[in-house]
Design a protein around this motif. Structure first.
Motif, mmCIF file in Angstrom:
data_model
loop_
_atom_site.group_PDB
_atom_site.id
_atom_site.type_symbol
_atom_site.label_atom_id
_atom_site.label_comp_id
_atom_site.label_asym_id
_atom_site.label_seq_id
_atom_site.Cartn_x
_atom_site.Cartn_y
_atom_site.Cartn_z
ATOM 1 N N VAL A 1 0.875 -1.172 0.000
ATOM 2 C CA VAL A 1 0.000 0.000 0.000
ATOM 3 C C VAL A 1 0.908 1.216 0.000
ATOM 4 O O VAL A 1 1.796 1.333 0.858
ATOM 5 N N ILE A 2 0.695 2.085 -0.974
ATOM 6 C CA ILE A 2 1.545 3.249 -1.178
ATOM 7 C C ILE A 2 0.737 4.506 -0.912
ATOM 8 O O ILE A 2 -0.397 4.630 -1.388
ATOM 9 N N LYS A 3 1.340 5.435 -0.179
ATOM 10 C CA LYS A 3 0.663 6.704 0.109
ATOM 11 C C LYS A 3 1.579 7.873 -0.227
ATOM 12 O O LYS A 3 2.792 7.791 -0.030
ATOM 13 N N ASP A 4 0.977 8.934 -0.720
ATOM 14 C CA ASP A 4 1.666 10.195 -0.994
ATOM 15 C C ASP A 4 2.819 10.050 -1.977
ATOM 16 O O ASP A 4 3.899 10.622 -1.780
ATOM 17 N N LEU A 5 2.582 9.319 -3.041
ATOM 18 C CA LEU A 5 3.572 9.154 -4.094
ATOM 19 C C LEU A 5 3.868 10.509 -4.727
ATOM 20 O O LEU A 5 2.952 11.285 -4.990
ATOM 21 N N PRO A 6 5.135 10.830 -4.963
ATOM 22 C CA PRO A 6 5.459 12.126 -5.549
ATOM 23 C C PRO A 6 4.828 12.303 -6.941
ATOM 24 O O PRO A 6 4.757 11.355 -7.726
ATOM 25 N N GLU A 7 4.396 13.510 -7.216
ATOM 26 C CA GLU A 7 3.826 13.823 -8.523
ATOM 27 C C GLU A 7 4.865 13.560 -9.603
ATOM 28 O O GLU A 7 6.042 13.840 -9.427
ATOM 29 N N GLY A 8 4.429 12.975 -10.702
ATOM 30 C CA GLY A 8 5.321 12.670 -11.814
ATOM 31 C C GLY A 8 5.907 11.271 -11.776
ATOM 32 O O GLY A 8 6.585 10.853 -12.709
ATOM 33 N N THR A 9 5.647 10.515 -10.710
ATOM 34 C CA THR A 9 6.173 9.149 -10.602
ATOM 35 C C THR A 9 5.562 8.276 -11.695
ATOM 36 O O THR A 9 4.355 8.281 -11.893
ATOM 37 N N THR A 10 6.411 7.553 -12.416
ATOM 38 C CA THR A 10 5.940 6.645 -13.464
ATOM 39 C C THR A 10 6.148 5.180 -13.102
ATOM 40 O O THR A 10 5.474 4.314 -13.642
ATOM 41 N N ARG A 11 7.101 4.916 -12.210
ATOM 42 C CA ARG A 11 7.320 3.540 -11.762
ATOM 43 C C ARG A 11 7.920 3.546 -10.375
ATOM 44 O O ARG A 11 8.458 4.547 -9.907
#
Length: 129
Positions: free
Chosen positions: A48-58
């Protein structure tokens, strides 16, 4: 006009935008119990991933046994999905398999855009627990 260094620092910090921290969590799921020191290849745990940085592709995942850090458990690369969940089966890795006891394992996840790492998150869990 003289400014005290602490006043300047307070002014800068109050003007800086607040960013959420990228985090991951996981559970081992239904992997076979292994305590022989000879790990097998298994599907990744559910992340479970939270607050992934904007622009993340992988996201690039790596597992480390903190009690035997030289052993390469591998990991995998996954394309980002909208719901923040990476289900089992996205990649395979060498399972946790401490000989005769419990070890602490740590997943490292690197959020990337192309070859650039935007942020890193880590999560630890004992196995078996």
């Amino acid at each position: 006009m003289r400014f005290l260094p602490s006043a300047i620092a307070a002014l800068i910090l109050s003007a800086a935008p607040a960013f959420a921290e990228f985090t991951i969590s996981f559970d081992w799921g239904d992997i076979p119990l292994c305590t022989t020191g000879r790990p097998g290849k298994v599907d990744n745990p559910r992340f479970v991933i939270k607050d992934l940085p904007e622009g993340t592709t992988r996201i690039v995942f790596r597992l480390k046994d903190l009690d035997v850090p030289s052993y390469n458990h591998g990991g995998g690369k996954v394309t980002v999905n909208a719901d923040g969940v990476i289900e089992p089966g996205a990649f395979r890795y060498k399972s946790p398999c401490p000989p005769g006891g419990s070890h602490t394992y740590e997943w490292t996840a690197k959020a990337q855009a192309g070859s650039k790492t935007l942020a890193t998150a880590k999560a630890r869990r004992d196995y078996p627990n």
